[in-house]
Motif scaffolding. Structure first.
Motif, PDB file in Angstrom:
ATOM      1  N   GLU A 155      47.825  28.782  23.671  1.00 47.46           N
ATOM      2  CA  GLU A 155      48.231  29.890  24.527  1.00 47.46           C
ATOM      3  C   GLU A 155      47.154  30.103  25.578  1.00 47.46           C
ATOM      4  N   ASP A 156      47.585  30.284  26.820  1.00 44.77           N
ATOM      5  CA  ASP A 156      46.649  30.618  27.882  1.00 44.77           C
ATOM      6  C   ASP A 156      46.279  32.084  27.790  1.00 44.77           C
ATOM      7  N   MET A 157      45.009  32.367  27.956  1.00 47.74           N
ATOM      8  CA  MET A 157      44.545  33.750  28.019  1.00 47.74           C
ATOM      9  C   MET A 157      43.287  33.793  28.863  1.00 47.74           C
ATOM     10  N   TRP A 158      42.894  35.000  29.221  1.00 49.28           N
ATOM     11  CA  TRP A 158      41.671  35.220  29.990  1.00 49.28           C
ATOM     12  C   TRP A 158      40.604  35.796  29.073  1.00 49.28           C
ATOM     13  N   VAL A 159      39.435  35.203  29.075  1.00 49.46           N
ATOM     14  CA  VAL A 159      38.275  35.730  28.351  1.00 49.46           C
ATOM     15  C   VAL A 159      37.504  36.586  29.355  1.00 49.46           C
ATOM     16  N   ILE A 160      37.312  37.851  29.000  1.00 46.63           N
ATOM     17  CA  ILE A 160      36.619  38.792  29.882  1.00 46.63           C
ATOM     18  C   ILE A 160      35.194  38.976  29.380  1.00 46.63           C
ATOM     19  N   SER A 161      34.233  38.951  30.295  1.00 39.98           N
ATOM     20  CA  SER A 161      32.862  39.303  29.911  1.00 39.98           C
ATOM     21  C   SER A 161      32.195  39.999  31.091  1.00 39.98           C
ATOM     22  N   PHE A 162      31.210  40.807  30.776  1.00 41.45           N
ATOM     23  CA  PHE A 162      30.404  41.409  31.835  1.00 41.45           C
ATOM     24  C   PHE A 162      28.956  41.227  31.456  1.00 41.45           C
ATOM     25  N   GLU A 163      28.179  40.893  32.467  1.00 34.27           N
ATOM     26  CA  GLU A 163      26.804  40.479  32.226  1.00 34.27           C
ATOM     27  C   GLU A 163      25.861  41.078  33.265  1.00 34.27           C
ATOM     28  N   ILE A 164      24.607  41.134  32.865  1.00 35.22           N
ATOM     29  CA  ILE A 164      23.523  41.500  33.775  1.00 35.22           C
ATOM     30  C   ILE A 164      22.645  40.264  33.864  1.00 35.22           C
ATOM     31  N   ASP A 171      23.503  52.525  40.781  1.00 34.80           N
ATOM     32  CA  ASP A 171      22.571  53.297  41.607  1.00 34.80           C
ATOM     33  C   ASP A 171      21.126  52.888  41.340  1.00 34.80           C
ATOM     34  N   ALA A 172      20.854  52.405  40.116  1.00 38.10           N
ATOM     35  CA  ALA A 172      19.502  51.969  39.762  1.00 38.10           C
ATOM     36  C   ALA A 172      19.201  50.569  40.301  1.00 38.10           C
ATOM     37  N   GLY A 173      20.224  49.922  40.912  1.00 39.23           N
ATOM     38  CA  GLY A 173      20.008  48.597  41.498  1.00 39.23           C
ATOM     39  C   GLY A 173      20.325  47.432  40.575  1.00 39.23           C
ATOM     40  N   THR A 174      20.893  47.711  39.408  1.00 41.82           N
ATOM     41  CA  THR A 174      21.239  46.640  38.473  1.00 41.82           C
ATOM     42  C   THR A 174      22.556  46.007  38.900  1.00 41.82           C
ATOM     43  N   LYS A 175      22.564  44.684  39.022  1.00 34.58           N
ATOM     44  CA  LYS A 175      23.759  43.966  39.449  1.00 34.58           C
ATOM     45  C   LYS A 175      24.517  43.470  38.204  1.00 34.58           C
ATOM     46  N   TYR A 176      25.785  43.808  38.149  1.00 35.22           N
ATOM     47  CA  TYR A 176      26.667  43.373  37.062  1.00 35.22           C
ATOM     48  C   TYR A 176      27.653  42.341  37.580  1.00 35.22           C
ATOM     49  N   ASP A 177      27.946  41.356  36.753  1.00 32.64           N
ATOM     50  CA  ASP A 177      28.997  40.384  37.023  1.00 32.64           C
ATOM     51  C   ASP A 177      30.075  40.579  35.974  1.00 32.64           C
ATOM     52  N   VAL A 178      31.324  40.658  36.416  1.00 30.04           N
ATOM     53  CA  VAL A 178      32.464  40.741  35.498  1.00 30.04           C
ATOM     54  C   VAL A 178      33.262  39.466  35.722  1.00 30.04           C
ATOM     55  N   SER A 179      33.461  38.704  34.644  1.00 31.68           N
ATOM     56  CA  SER A 179      34.143  37.426  34.798  1.00 31.68           C
ATOM     57  C   SER A 179      35.409  37.353  33.953  1.00 31.68           C
ATOM     58  N   PHE A 180      36.341  36.562  34.448  1.00 29.35           N
ATOM     59  CA  PHE A 180      37.585  36.241  33.766  1.00 29.35           C
ATOM     60  C   PHE A 180      37.650  34.717  33.736  1.00 29.35           C
ATOM     61  N   PRO A 188      34.229  55.231  39.291  1.00 32.71           N
ATOM     62  CA  PRO A 188      33.548  53.937  39.156  1.00 32.71           C
ATOM     63  C   PRO A 188      32.655  53.649  40.354  1.00 32.71           C
ATOM     64  N   TYR A 189      31.743  52.708  40.160  1.00 30.68           N
ATOM     65  CA  TYR A 189      30.969  52.189  41.290  1.00 30.68           C
ATOM     66  C   TYR A 189      31.910  51.386  42.175  1.00 30.68           C
ATOM     67  N   ASP A 190      31.515  51.202  43.408  1.00 31.55           N
ATOM     68  CA  ASP A 190      32.239  50.276  44.277  1.00 31.55           C
ATOM     69  C   ASP A 190      32.029  48.881  43.715  1.00 31.55           C
ATOM     70  N   PHE A 191      33.089  48.100  43.685  1.00 31.91           N
ATOM     71  CA  PHE A 191      32.978  46.719  43.205  1.00 31.91           C
ATOM     72  C   PHE A 191      33.687  45.818  44.194  1.00 31.91           C
ATOM     73  N   GLU A 192      33.419  44.544  44.075  1.00 35.00           N
ATOM     74  CA  GLU A 192      34.092  43.603  44.965  1.00 35.00           C
ATOM     75  C   GLU A 192      34.395  42.299  44.253  1.00 35.00           C
ATOM     76  N   PHE A 193      35.456  41.658  44.722  1.00 36.78           N
ATOM     77  CA  PHE A 193      35.785  40.320  44.272  1.00 36.78           C
ATOM     78  C   PHE A 193      34.672  39.430  44.793  1.00 36.78           C
ATOM     79  N   ALA A 194      34.068  38.639  43.923  1.00 41.57           N
ATOM     80  CA  ALA A 194      32.968  37.773  44.345  1.00 41.57           C
ATOM     81  C   ALA A 194      33.486  36.390  44.730  1.00 41.57           C
ATOM     82  N   PHE A 195      34.129  35.691  43.767  1.00 42.87           N
ATOM     83  CA  PHE A 195      34.679  34.379  44.076  1.00 42.87           C
ATOM     84  C   PHE A 195      35.572  33.895  42.941  1.00 42.87           C
ATOM     85  N   GLU A 196      36.336  32.858  43.268  1.00 46.39           N
ATOM     86  CA  GLU A 196      37.200  32.198  42.293  1.00 46.39           C
ATOM     87  C   GLU A 196      36.838  30.725  42.331  1.00 46.39           C
TER      88      GLU A 196
END
Length: 166
Positions: A65-74, A42-51, A22-30
């Motif tokens: 019921e509590d659950m987490w909705v996962i999405s990833f966006e550009i 590597d092409a410079g595209t920034k992805y956000d993965v959210s919960f 995988p690419y290096d990733f980091e926790f952004a914020f809560e």
């Protein structure tokens, strides 16, 4: 032609096994009931993965019921990767999900998740999309034993982690 078919079979076998680093990733914020990670290709595209924490209504009762909705966006858009490295991008997203699952401080002990395999414009909305099939393949190969998975209408993928994760 034989070599081409061998390479194609190898490619199909790699899908979901995380053999691509995988690419290096980091926790952004809560923030409130939302958790964000990010990575850059590597092409410079920034992805956000959210919960995003969501209360899913159950039946006609008021119980939820509590659950987490996962999405990833550009850039705020849920679109195709637009890059020729879907395995590396998916490996990164799976690594992010594993990191989130392994962090009780972030996931607050909620074991249920849902996300959508958005169909391509040419796909029938009633059928399981190619993205949904790809996501399910990754889930099956990478989630802990005992994880319950199902695809519901509109290509929504639901999974629930077992009580005890080995």
């Amino acid at each position: 032609m034989k070599l081409l078919m061998e390479n194609f079979r190898k490619y199909l076998n790699e899908i979901g096994d995380l053999s691509v680093a995988p690419y290096d990733f980091e926790f952004a914020f809560e923030e409130d009931e939302e958790v964000y990670y990010e990575f850059t290709t590597d092409a410079g595209t920034k992805y956000d993965v959210s919960f995003v924490r969501f209360q899913f209504p159950v039946g006609e009762r008021t119980v939820a019921e509590d659950m987490w909705v996962i999405s990833f966006e550009i850039g705020g858009d849920v679109i195709m990767t637009q890059e020729n490295e879907p395995l590396k991008i998916m490996s990164t997203i799976v690594a992010v999900i594993k990191d989130f699952v392994a962090s009780p401080k972030l996931n607050k002990g909620i074991r249920k998740y849902i996300f959508e395999g958005t169909p391509k414009e040419v796909e029938d909305l009633d059928d399981q999309s190619a993205r949904t099939k790809l996501y399910m393949r990754y889930l099956k190969k990478n989630m802990p034993a005992g994880t319950r998975m199902e695809v519901t209408g509109e290509n929504k993928v639901f999974f629930e982690l077992p009580e005890e994760i080995e």
